[in-house]
Design a protein around this motif. Structure first.
Motif, PDB file in Angstrom:
ATOM      1  N   ALA A 128       0.836  -1.209   0.000  1.00  0.00           N
ATOM      2  CA  ALA A 128       0.000   0.000   0.000  1.00  0.00           C
ATOM      3  C   ALA A 128       0.867   1.255   0.000  1.00  0.00           C
ATOM      4  O   ALA A 128       0.614   2.203  -0.745  1.00  0.00           O
ATOM      5  CB  ALA A 128      -0.944  -0.014   1.194  1.00  0.00           C
ATOM      6  N   ALA A 129       1.892   1.269   0.834  1.00  0.00           N
ATOM      7  CA  ALA A 129       2.774   2.434   0.899  1.00  0.00           C
ATOM      8  C   ALA A 129       3.519   2.635  -0.417  1.00  0.00           C
ATOM      9  O   ALA A 129       3.713   3.772  -0.876  1.00  0.00           O
ATOM     10  CB  ALA A 129       3.758   2.276   2.052  1.00  0.00           C
ATOM     11  N   LYS A 130       3.940   1.542  -1.056  1.00  0.00           N
ATOM     12  CA  LYS A 130       4.626   1.656  -2.343  1.00  0.00           C
ATOM     13  C   LYS A 130       3.689   2.204  -3.411  1.00  0.00           C
ATOM     14  O   LYS A 130       4.077   3.035  -4.236  1.00  0.00           O
ATOM     15  CB  LYS A 130       5.179   0.294  -2.762  1.00  0.00           C
ATOM     16  CG  LYS A 130       6.338  -0.199  -1.895  1.00  0.00           C
ATOM     17  CD  LYS A 130       6.844  -1.548  -2.368  1.00  0.00           C
ATOM     18  CE  LYS A 130       8.009  -2.039  -1.503  1.00  0.00           C
ATOM     19  NZ  LYS A 130       8.477  -3.380  -1.928  1.00  0.00           N
ATOM     20  N   MET A 131       2.438   1.766  -3.394  1.00  0.00           N
ATOM     21  CA  MET A 131       1.451   2.260  -4.354  1.00  0.00           C
ATOM     22  C   MET A 131       1.228   3.754  -4.197  1.00  0.00           C
ATOM     23  O   MET A 131       1.047   4.483  -5.173  1.00  0.00           O
ATOM     24  CB  MET A 131       0.103   1.556  -4.149  1.00  0.00           C
ATOM     25  CG  MET A 131      -0.042   0.216  -4.796  1.00  0.00           C
ATOM     26  SD  MET A 131      -1.694  -0.452  -4.468  1.00  0.00           S
ATOM     27  CE  MET A 131      -2.742   0.743  -5.306  1.00  0.00           C
ATOM     28  N   ALA A 132       1.194   4.209  -2.957  1.00  0.00           N
ATOM     29  CA  ALA A 132       0.840   5.603  -2.675  1.00  0.00           C
ATOM     30  C   ALA A 132       1.791   6.597  -3.337  1.00  0.00           C
ATOM     31  O   ALA A 132       1.428   7.753  -3.548  1.00  0.00           O
ATOM     32  CB  ALA A 132       0.811   5.835  -1.169  1.00  0.00           C
ATOM     33  N   ALA A 133       2.988   6.147  -3.687  1.00  0.00           N
ATOM     34  CA  ALA A 133       3.950   7.039  -4.330  1.00  0.00           C
ATOM     35  C   ALA A 133       3.521   7.418  -5.744  1.00  0.00           C
ATOM     36  O   ALA A 133       3.948   8.450  -6.266  1.00  0.00           O
ATOM     37  CB  ALA A 133       5.326   6.382  -4.359  1.00  0.00           C
ATOM     38  N   HIS A 134       2.661   6.597  -6.369  1.00  0.00           N
ATOM     39  CA  HIS A 134       2.263   6.893  -7.741  1.00  0.00           C
ATOM     40  C   HIS A 134       0.787   6.614  -8.041  1.00  0.00           C
ATOM     41  O   HIS A 134       0.379   6.622  -9.203  1.00  0.00           O
ATOM     42  CB  HIS A 134       3.157   6.138  -8.744  1.00  0.00           C
ATOM     43  CG  HIS A 134       3.463   4.732  -8.348  1.00  0.00           C
ATOM     44  ND1 HIS A 134       4.575   4.388  -7.632  1.00  0.00           N
ATOM     45  CD2 HIS A 134       2.791   3.583  -8.572  1.00  0.00           C
ATOM     46  CE1 HIS A 134       4.597   3.080  -7.422  1.00  0.00           C
ATOM     47  NE2 HIS A 134       3.519   2.581  -7.982  1.00  0.00           N
ATOM     48  N   MET A 149      -5.909   1.411   2.479  1.00  0.00           N
ATOM     49  CA  MET A 149      -5.404   2.312   1.443  1.00  0.00           C
ATOM     50  C   MET A 149      -5.275   3.742   1.976  1.00  0.00           C
ATOM     51  O   MET A 149      -4.288   4.443   1.697  1.00  0.00           O
ATOM     52  CB  MET A 149      -6.340   2.296   0.234  1.00  0.00           C
ATOM     53  CG  MET A 149      -6.540   0.932  -0.423  1.00  0.00           C
ATOM     54  SD  MET A 149      -5.052   0.304  -1.251  1.00  0.00           S
ATOM     55  CE  MET A 149      -4.530  -0.920  -0.053  1.00  0.00           C
ATOM     56  N   GLU A 150      -6.270   4.175   2.738  1.00  0.00           N
ATOM     57  CA  GLU A 150      -6.266   5.537   3.277  1.00  0.00           C
ATOM     58  C   GLU A 150      -5.117   5.749   4.254  1.00  0.00           C
ATOM     59  O   GLU A 150      -4.522   6.830   4.307  1.00  0.00           O
ATOM     60  CB  GLU A 150      -7.605   5.828   3.931  1.00  0.00           C
ATOM     61  CG  GLU A 150      -8.757   5.929   2.929  1.00  0.00           C
ATOM     62  CD  GLU A 150     -10.127   5.840   3.566  1.00  0.00           C
ATOM     63  OE1 GLU A 150     -11.117   6.057   2.849  1.00  0.00           O
ATOM     64  OE2 GLU A 150     -10.204   5.535   4.778  1.00  0.00           O
ATOM     65  N   ALA A 151      -4.788   4.714   5.018  1.00  0.00           N
ATOM     66  CA  ALA A 151      -3.688   4.822   5.971  1.00  0.00           C
ATOM     67  C   ALA A 151      -2.354   5.052   5.257  1.00  0.00           C
ATOM     68  O   ALA A 151      -1.428   5.640   5.833  1.00  0.00           O
ATOM     69  CB  ALA A 151      -3.608   3.558   6.831  1.00  0.00           C
ATOM     70  N   ALA A 152      -2.270   4.608   4.000  1.00  0.00           N
ATOM     71  CA  ALA A 152      -1.043   4.798   3.219  1.00  0.00           C
ATOM     72  C   ALA A 152      -1.040   6.133   2.480  1.00  0.00           C
ATOM     73  O   ALA A 152      -0.056   6.469   1.817  1.00  0.00           O
ATOM     74  CB  ALA A 152      -0.880   3.660   2.223  1.00  0.00           C
ATOM     75  N   GLY A 153      -2.149   6.891   2.572  1.00  0.00           N
ATOM     76  CA  GLY A 153      -2.191   8.223   1.982  1.00  0.00           C
ATOM     77  C   GLY A 153      -2.956   8.348   0.682  1.00  0.00           C
ATOM     78  O   GLY A 153      -2.897   9.394   0.026  1.00  0.00           O
ATOM     79  N   MET A 154      -3.701   7.306   0.281  1.00  0.00           N
ATOM     80  CA  MET A 154      -4.483   7.365  -0.951  1.00  0.00           C
ATOM     81  C   MET A 154      -5.961   7.531  -0.628  1.00  0.00           C
ATOM     82  O   MET A 154      -6.444   7.033   0.387  1.00  0.00           O
ATOM     83  CB  MET A 154      -4.296   6.069  -1.765  1.00  0.00           C
ATOM     84  CG  MET A 154      -2.894   5.867  -2.311  1.00  0.00           C
ATOM     85  SD  MET A 154      -2.653   4.208  -3.020  1.00  0.00           S
ATOM     86  CE  MET A 154      -2.501   3.209  -1.526  1.00  0.00           C
ATOM     87  N   ARG A 155      -6.679   8.195  -1.503  1.00  0.00           N
ATOM     88  CA  ARG A 155      -8.131   8.179  -1.412  1.00  0.00           C
ATOM     89  C   ARG A 155      -8.595   6.781  -1.820  1.00  0.00           C
ATOM     90  O   ARG A 155      -8.073   6.191  -2.773  1.00  0.00           O
ATOM     91  CB  ARG A 155      -8.753   9.220  -2.347  1.00  0.00           C
ATOM     92  CG  ARG A 155     -10.265   9.066  -2.466  1.00  0.00           C
ATOM     93  CD  ARG A 155     -10.924  10.147  -3.274  1.00  0.00           C
ATOM     94  NE  ARG A 155     -12.336   9.826  -3.433  1.00  0.00           N
ATOM     95  CZ  ARG A 155     -13.306  10.719  -3.547  1.00  0.00           C
ATOM     96  NH1 ARG A 155     -13.019  12.014  -3.532  1.00  0.00           N
ATOM     97  NH2 ARG A 155     -14.568  10.332  -3.682  1.00  0.00           N
ATOM     98  N   CYS A 156      -9.567   6.231  -1.111  1.00  0.00           N
ATOM     99  CA  CYS A 156     -10.071   4.902  -1.469  1.00  0.00           C
ATOM    100  C   CYS A 156     -11.582   4.885  -1.315  1.00  0.00           C
ATOM    101  O   CYS A 156     -12.117   5.254  -0.268  1.00  0.00           O
ATOM    102  CB  CYS A 156      -9.443   3.814  -0.600  1.00  0.00           C
ATOM    103  SG  CYS A 156      -9.902   2.130  -1.119  1.00  0.00           S
ATOM    104  N   ASP A 157     -12.277   4.445  -2.357  1.00  0.00           N
ATOM    105  CA  ASP A 157     -13.736   4.371  -2.368  1.00  0.00           C
ATOM    106  C   ASP A 157     -14.176   2.926  -2.552  1.00  0.00           C
ATOM    107  O   ASP A 157     -13.752   2.261  -3.503  1.00  0.00           O
ATOM    108  CB  ASP A 157     -14.304   5.205  -3.514  1.00  0.00           C
ATOM    109  CG  ASP A 157     -13.941   6.675  -3.413  1.00  0.00           C
ATOM    110  OD1 ASP A 157     -14.754   7.435  -2.877  1.00  0.00           O
ATOM    111  OD2 ASP A 157     -12.834   7.045  -3.871  1.00  0.00           O
ATOM    112  N   PHE A 158     -15.018   2.450  -1.649  1.00  0.00           N
ATOM    113  CA  PHE A 158     -15.644   1.144  -1.854  1.00  0.00           C
ATOM    114  C   PHE A 158     -16.768   1.324  -2.873  1.00  0.00           C
ATOM    115  O   PHE A 158     -17.679   2.130  -2.663  1.00  0.00           O
ATOM    116  CB  PHE A 158     -16.203   0.596  -0.542  1.00  0.00           C
ATOM    117  CG  PHE A 158     -17.144  -0.573  -0.741  1.00  0.00           C
ATOM    118  CD1 PHE A 158     -16.700  -1.747  -1.313  1.00  0.00           C
ATOM    119  CD2 PHE A 158     -18.481  -0.478  -0.356  1.00  0.00           C
ATOM    120  CE1 PHE A 158     -17.560  -2.820  -1.518  1.00  0.00           C
ATOM    121  CE2 PHE A 158     -19.348  -1.543  -0.550  1.00  0.00           C
ATOM    122  CZ  PHE A 158     -18.892  -2.715  -1.126  1.00  0.00           C
TER     123      PHE A 158
END
Length: 385
Positions: A128-134, A149-158
């Motif tokens: 998740a953290a690696k994804m958040a970079a891009h 996902m949100e904890a890693a810094g991305m917006r995430c919608d179910f």
């Protein structure tokens, strides 16, 4: 509006097409370019190249095709940067999608949305953290995924799971299936050993012994084995000498009726023995109680066993927050306990009903279509809600 969207396998093509439909309902003049299959092309996608050129799975296959895959990744990312779309939406296939996203972000500020969250709740949470970079935004199929996902810094919608949109066989269709195959009122069990050759080869001997044990206890039980097209010959060979003369549903001979026949079998069955995977959700959608078994190679079992963060990998158990579905994974995938569990479920199938119904409710049944929810989430992320 211009959306660049990529998918690399049939399930992703289906998700992508539904998202495209949802976007067009909201933005009629939206334009799509990218990579997709028949469904996405039918929705107006201009595909860079055939989708199956990037549909690779497994470490061995990826290594064997690495040069060609790397070239397609570079070609795709360069096309995205040159097109300057409002957003890049990558659908599943992380081996390809996240590498494209990384290259696009390195060369631009284009918004990146990834559809289908990786299973960081099950293993390798650092992804998740690696994804958040891009990746800016994730569209999740499961209701418990956004916090990861949100904890890693991305917006995430179910946005809901596509299984809730699949048609189900009516009681009349189920009865017709039983009559057509002369099953009548006899108890009926599905056997679903997987859709890949490696799965069937590994699970086949175990499931065969389960069939022998269950047939000895319940000789009236009719086994029905729906086969996936690529492995249908292997399935027929596998169960040719199984007890009870099992019925194999071969999609090659069923033609256009294959999907309806499979639906009818799922609805008409009293119980199922299945390989672990999303088929559990298909069974839950059909309200068919189940027992799950799965094994893998020794090395994979050792690695994944050490990395696994959850005590069950069955999605019905996880979504319903129960442990109702019997599950035999890895070293526990043995005929004796599986057969015993299957007989217990045959005797008390109602024990799973509440968990299956709750799972479908939590995945979005009777709510907005997942494609519409995904489209709304993308537009909100772009500030165009």
């Amino acid at each position: 509006m211009h959306i660049f969207i990529t998918a690399g396998e049939p399930s992703g093509d289906k998700l992508g097409a539904a998202l495209m439909q949802g976007l067009r309902r909201r933005v009629p003049d939206v334009r799509f370019t990218g990579i997709g299959g028949e469904r996405m092309i039918a929705e107006g996608l201009e595909s860079l190249f055939p989708m199956d050129e990037i549909s690779v799975m497994g470490i061995t296959e990826i290594l064997r095709q690495y040069g060609a895959l790397k070239a397609r990744i570079r070609e795709t990312s360069e096309a995205v940067v040159a097109a300057r779309p409002d957003a890049l939406v990558t659908v599943d296939l992380p081996e390809f999608s996240l590498r494209v996203a990384k290259q696009v972000k390195a060369a631009s500020d284009i918004r990146v949305v990834h559809y289908v969250a990786p299973t960081v709740w099950a293993w390798r949470p650092g992804r998740a953290a690696k994804m958040a970079a891009h990746v800016d935004q994730v569209l999740a199929l499961l209701p418990f995924e956004p916090p990861y996902m949100e904890a890693a810094g991305m917006r995430c919608d179910f946005v809901g799971h596509p299984v809730v949109t699949e048609p189900q066989a009516s009681p009349g269709e189920q009865a017709a299936f039983r009559a057509r195959h002369r099953i009548g009122d006899a108890p009926m069990a599905l056997v679903l050993p997987g859709s890949r050759r490696s799965e069937i080869s590994r699970l086949g001997p175990v499931f065969r012994e389960v069939a022998e044990r269950v047939h000895a206890a319940r000789p009236e039980l009719q086994l029905v084995i729906p086969a996936a097209t690529p492995v249908a010959p292997l399935v027929e060979e596998l169960c040719a000498d199984w007890p009870g003369n099992p019925l194999v549903l071969d999609p090659r001979s069923l033609g256009e009726e294959a999907a309806a026949e499979k639906r009818a079998a799922f609805g008409a069955a009293d119980v199922a023995l299945a390989a672990s995977g999303t088929v559990a959700l298909e069974l839950a959608a059909a309200a068919t109680p189940m027992v799950i078994g799965y094994d893998m190679g020794w090395l994979s079992r050792q690695i994944i066993g050490r990395l696994l963060l959850v005590d069950t990998v069955n999605l019905v158990n996880l979504v319903s927050e129960t442990r109702t579905i019997p599950e035999f994974i890895g070293k526990d995938c043995r005929p004796e306990p599986i057969a015993e569990a299957l007989l217990q479920v045959i005797d008390a199938p109602e024990a799973q009903s509440e968990a299956m119904a709750l799972t479908m409710e939590r995945l979005g049944r009777d709510g907005p279509h997942p494609g519409d929810r995904a489209a709304q989430a993308v537009l909100e992320g772009l500030g165009q809600d």
